[in-house]
Design a protein around this motif. Structure first.
Motif, mmCIF file in Angstrom:
data_model
loop_
_atom_site.group_PDB
_atom_site.id
_atom_site.type_symbol
_atom_site.label_atom_id
_atom_site.label_comp_id
_atom_site.label_asym_id
_atom_site.label_seq_id
_atom_site.Cartn_x
_atom_site.Cartn_y
_atom_site.Cartn_z
ATOM 1 N N LEU A 116 13.614 15.702 14.607
ATOM 2 C CA LEU A 116 12.479 16.172 13.805
ATOM 3 C C LEU A 116 12.368 15.377 12.516
ATOM 4 N N VAL A 117 11.154 15.310 11.987
ATOM 5 C CA VAL A 117 11.005 14.812 10.624
ATOM 6 C C VAL A 117 10.087 15.784 9.882
ATOM 7 N N VAL A 118 10.590 16.269 8.745
ATOM 8 C CA VAL A 118 9.785 17.136 7.887
ATOM 9 C C VAL A 118 9.147 16.209 6.859
ATOM 10 N N VAL A 119 7.834 16.207 6.785
ATOM 11 C CA VAL A 119 7.166 15.184 5.963
ATOM 12 C C VAL A 119 5.966 15.779 5.233
ATOM 13 N N ARG A 120 5.784 15.352 3.990
ATOM 14 C CA ARG A 120 4.598 15.772 3.233
ATOM 15 C C ARG A 120 3.500 14.722 3.433
ATOM 16 N N GLY A 121 2.327 15.169 3.854
ATOM 17 C CA GLY A 121 1.227 14.251 4.155
ATOM 18 C C GLY A 121 0.436 13.860 2.917
ATOM 19 N N HIS A 122 -0.500 12.913 3.102
ATOM 20 C CA HIS A 122 -1.384 12.521 1.995
ATOM 21 C C HIS A 122 -2.262 13.691 1.568
ATOM 22 N N ASP A 123 -2.461 14.646 2.497
ATOM 23 C CA ASP A 123 -3.251 15.838 2.168
ATOM 24 C C ASP A 123 -2.379 16.919 1.522
ATOM 25 N N ASP A 124 -1.118 16.578 1.190
ATOM 26 C CA ASP A 124 -0.165 17.481 0.546
ATOM 27 C C ASP A 124 0.425 18.533 1.493
ATOM 28 N N GLN A 125 -0.038 18.543 2.738
ATOM 29 C CA GLN A 125 0.501 19.483 3.727
ATOM 30 C C GLN A 125 1.898 19.046 4.160
ATOM 31 N N ILE A 126 2.790 20.022 4.312
ATOM 32 C CA ILE A 126 4.103 19.693 4.870
ATOM 33 C C ILE A 126 4.068 19.995 6.370
ATOM 34 N N ARG A 127 4.495 19.033 7.182
ATOM 35 C CA ARG A 127 4.492 19.206 8.635
ATOM 36 C C ARG A 127 5.883 18.953 9.196
ATOM 37 N N VAL A 128 6.142 19.570 10.342
ATOM 38 C CA VAL A 128 7.360 19.255 11.085
ATOM 39 C C VAL A 128 6.924 18.492 12.327
ATOM 40 N N LEU A 129 7.210 17.188 12.335
ATOM 41 C CA LEU A 129 6.795 16.329 13.450
ATOM 42 C C LEU A 129 8.000 15.973 14.315
ATOM 43 N N SER A 130 7.705 15.678 15.572
ATOM 44 C CA SER A 130 8.735 15.141 16.447
ATOM 45 C C SER A 130 8.904 13.657 16.098
ATOM 46 N N ARG A 131 10.150 13.171 16.150
ATOM 47 C CA ARG A 131 10.377 11.751 15.893
ATOM 48 C C ARG A 131 10.319 10.931 17.177
ATOM 49 N N VAL A 132 9.870 11.557 18.261
ATOM 50 C CA VAL A 132 9.858 10.847 19.539
ATOM 51 C C VAL A 132 8.584 10.011 19.654
ATOM 52 N N CYS A 133 8.752 8.692 19.732
ATOM 53 C CA CYS A 133 7.617 7.783 19.776
ATOM 54 C C CYS A 133 6.800 8.019 21.045
ATOM 55 N N ALA A 134 5.475 7.947 20.887
ATOM 56 C CA ALA A 134 4.584 8.188 22.026
ATOM 57 C C ALA A 134 4.532 6.987 22.962
ATOM 58 N N HIS A 135 5.202 5.901 22.620
ATOM 59 C CA HIS A 135 5.226 4.728 23.498
ATOM 60 C C HIS A 135 6.337 4.856 24.542
ATOM 61 N N ARG A 136 7.595 4.548 24.161
ATOM 62 C CA ARG A 136 8.668 4.660 25.156
ATOM 63 C C ARG A 136 9.763 5.601 24.672
ATOM 64 N N ALA A 137 9.340 6.586 23.886
ATOM 65 C CA ALA A 137 10.194 7.743 23.560
ATOM 66 C C ALA A 137 11.354 7.461 22.619
ATOM 67 N N MET A 138 11.345 6.352 21.938
ATOM 68 C CA MET A 138 12.443 6.133 21.002
ATOM 69 C C MET A 138 12.381 7.131 19.841
ATOM 70 N N ASP A 139 13.551 7.579 19.415
ATOM 71 C CA ASP A 139 13.667 8.338 18.165
ATOM 72 C C ASP A 139 13.386 7.335 17.046
ATOM 73 N N ILE A 140 12.299 7.545 16.309
ATOM 74 C CA ILE A 140 11.866 6.522 15.342
ATOM 75 C C ILE A 140 12.776 6.414 14.111
ATOM 76 N N MET A 141 13.685 7.375 13.958
ATOM 77 C CA MET A 141 14.656 7.270 12.846
ATOM 78 C C MET A 141 16.061 7.400 13.418
ATOM 79 N N PRO A 142 16.553 6.317 14.034
ATOM 80 C CA PRO A 142 17.859 6.401 14.686
ATOM 81 C C PRO A 142 18.959 6.751 13.694
ATOM 82 N N ASP A 143 19.972 7.432 14.218
ATOM 83 C CA ASP A 143 21.084 7.847 13.362
ATOM 84 C C ASP A 143 22.011 6.654 13.153
#
Ligand code: FES
Ligand SMILES: [Fe+2]
Length: 417
Positions: free
Chosen positions: A76-103
């Motif tokens: 997961l990534v908890v992120v504040r958007g440009h609209d100031d909204q905080i969202r909980v997004l999946s870090r799974v890339c929509a291309h080939r499913a890589m975790d976009i923030m590897p440990d």
């Protein structure tokens, strides 16, 4: 015994135990702390259906600030958007499913960013998860960027805390914790800031942690020289049962009350700590107000701070814990603020280290074939309340609000008069 029969037997033992009155209460069956099948049951029926706390807004002050968190095989990534909204997004890339923030140390797990970029083939996403850029996709027939994005989980910000609900079906947190909100209103927790943080790798079950958090019977042993002198276990008491959270009270001794009064008026030596929170009642200012928001949001109020423990269960015998201290913005104006950060950080680390030792030792004991279902003291009422929550959730419900005075403590005495 087949696995499902085994699980059914454990659940029956949990339900039978939870049905006992406090005076006859016993501990949970040891299997509930060590059995992976039981943990999977909790994950699917409790953690994924209820609200899990991930972050505090003070960790996400500016648009683009983010925190990566792993929970139940969901990167997961908890992120504040440009609209100031905080969202909980999946870090799974929509291309080939890589975790976009590897440990891996070469990839930041928190910080500030303009875009969320997958390192594999450089697809880039806006802070709301929508796909912004991807090169060399112009020959992919019918491919349209608007159809591809990072998935979003249902989240809610409650008093400055960001929670996620994986199955999307839970009753809104604002409704579940409505009374909880009222009780902690004077602390303005949404305005507070995370001032002290320690991370702990825990070799014990999540319930070992929340039970230890909520009962103060153990002050007599574990914290004999740290917490017990100012908050003796025998003075602690719990509110009557509620569906969504537990509240316990740890009143200060008369000696500490007098010292705080003298310190505030300048007639006595300064008591270590932060500038006192304004607008608290006598009772609020003279106890630790201890809370467990089900299932594992650990929160505590004092005369000068709030403490929050973020618990991320990993398996039956493991979890990850972040222990924090939150202070009001005005605390920073105190000339002794930096000194207080050091002394209060040490204070938290010291008493929590004491808890870490006993928790790991409890888990060790629970693994033994000789572990029995022990009897509970009336001071362990919160342990009994946690069992009742567990049994209720296993049956697809929540505990019912009890319409009575607390069983013990000053309000119980008033009711008896
Ligand atoms: S997997 Fe993310 S860009 Fe390819
Ligand atoms: Fe403790």
């Amino acid at each position: 015994m087949s696995t499902s029969t085994k699980l059914e037997a454990i659940l029956k033992d949990v339900a039978d135990g939870a049905a006992l009155p406090l005076e006859r209460a016993v501990t949970l069956p040891r299997e509930t702390y060590i059995d992976e099948e039981f943990f999977a049951f909790e994950r699917d029926n409790i953690f994924k259906k209820d609200w899990m706390c991930l972050a505090h807004v003070s960790q996400l002050k500016t648009p683009g600030s983010f925190v990566a968190i792993d929970l139940f095989d969901e990167p997961l990534v908890v992120v504040r958007g440009h609209d100031d909204q905080i969202r909980v997004l999946s870090r799974v890339c929509a291309h080939r499913a890589m975790d976009i923030m590897p440990d891996d140390p070469s990839f930041p797990r928190e910080g500030e960013t303009r875009l969320l970029v997958c390192p594999y083939h450089k697809w880039s996403y806006d802070l709301d998860g929508s796909l912004r850029g991807c090169s060399q996709m112009h020959k992919a027939e019918g491919f349209e960027k608007k159809d591809w994005r990072l998935s979003e989980f249902r989240s809610e910000v409650w008093n400055g805390f960001v929670f996620v609900n994986f199955d999307g079906q839970a009753k809104p947190l604002a409704a579940q914790y409505e009374e909880f909100s009222r009780l902690i209103a004077p602390w303005n927790v949404a305005e507070m800031e995370l001032a002290i943080e320690f991370e702990w790798e825990c070799e014990f079950n999540w319930k070992v942690m929340v039970e230890n958090w909520m009962e103060s019977y153990h002050h007599i042993g574990t914290h004999a020289t740290t917490l017990n002198p100012s908050m003796p276990g025998e003075l602690t008491w719990a509110d009557a049962e509620r569906p969504y959270f537990i509240r316990a009270h740890l009143p200060y001794t008369d000696k500490l009350r007098a010292e705080l009064r003298a310190s505030a008026s300048g007639e006595g030596p300064k008591v270590p700590g932060f500038r006192a929170i304004k607008g608290l009642s006598e009772d609020q200012a003279n106890e630790w107000g201890l809370y467990l928001g089900f299932p594992c949001f650990m929160f505590l109020t004092t005369h000068d701070r709030a403490i929050w423990y973020r618990l991320l269960p990993i398996s039956a015998g493991r979890c990850k814990l972040l222990t924090t201290t939150l202070v009001a913005p005005s605390a920073k104006e105190d000339p002794d603020y930096e000194k207080a950060l050091v002394s209060e950080g040490e204070m938290l680390r010291n008493f929590h280290s004491e808890d870490m030792v006993v928790n790991a030792a409890v888990q060790n004991g629970l693994k033994s074939s000789r572990a029995v279902r022990g009897r509970l003291s009336h001071l362990e009422e919160p342990v009994w309340l946690i069992q009742r929550y567990l049994a209720a959730r296993a049956a697809g419900r929540y505990p019912e609000k009890a319409n009575r005075a607390p069983y013990h403590g000053p309000q119980a005495m008033q009711a008896a008069e």
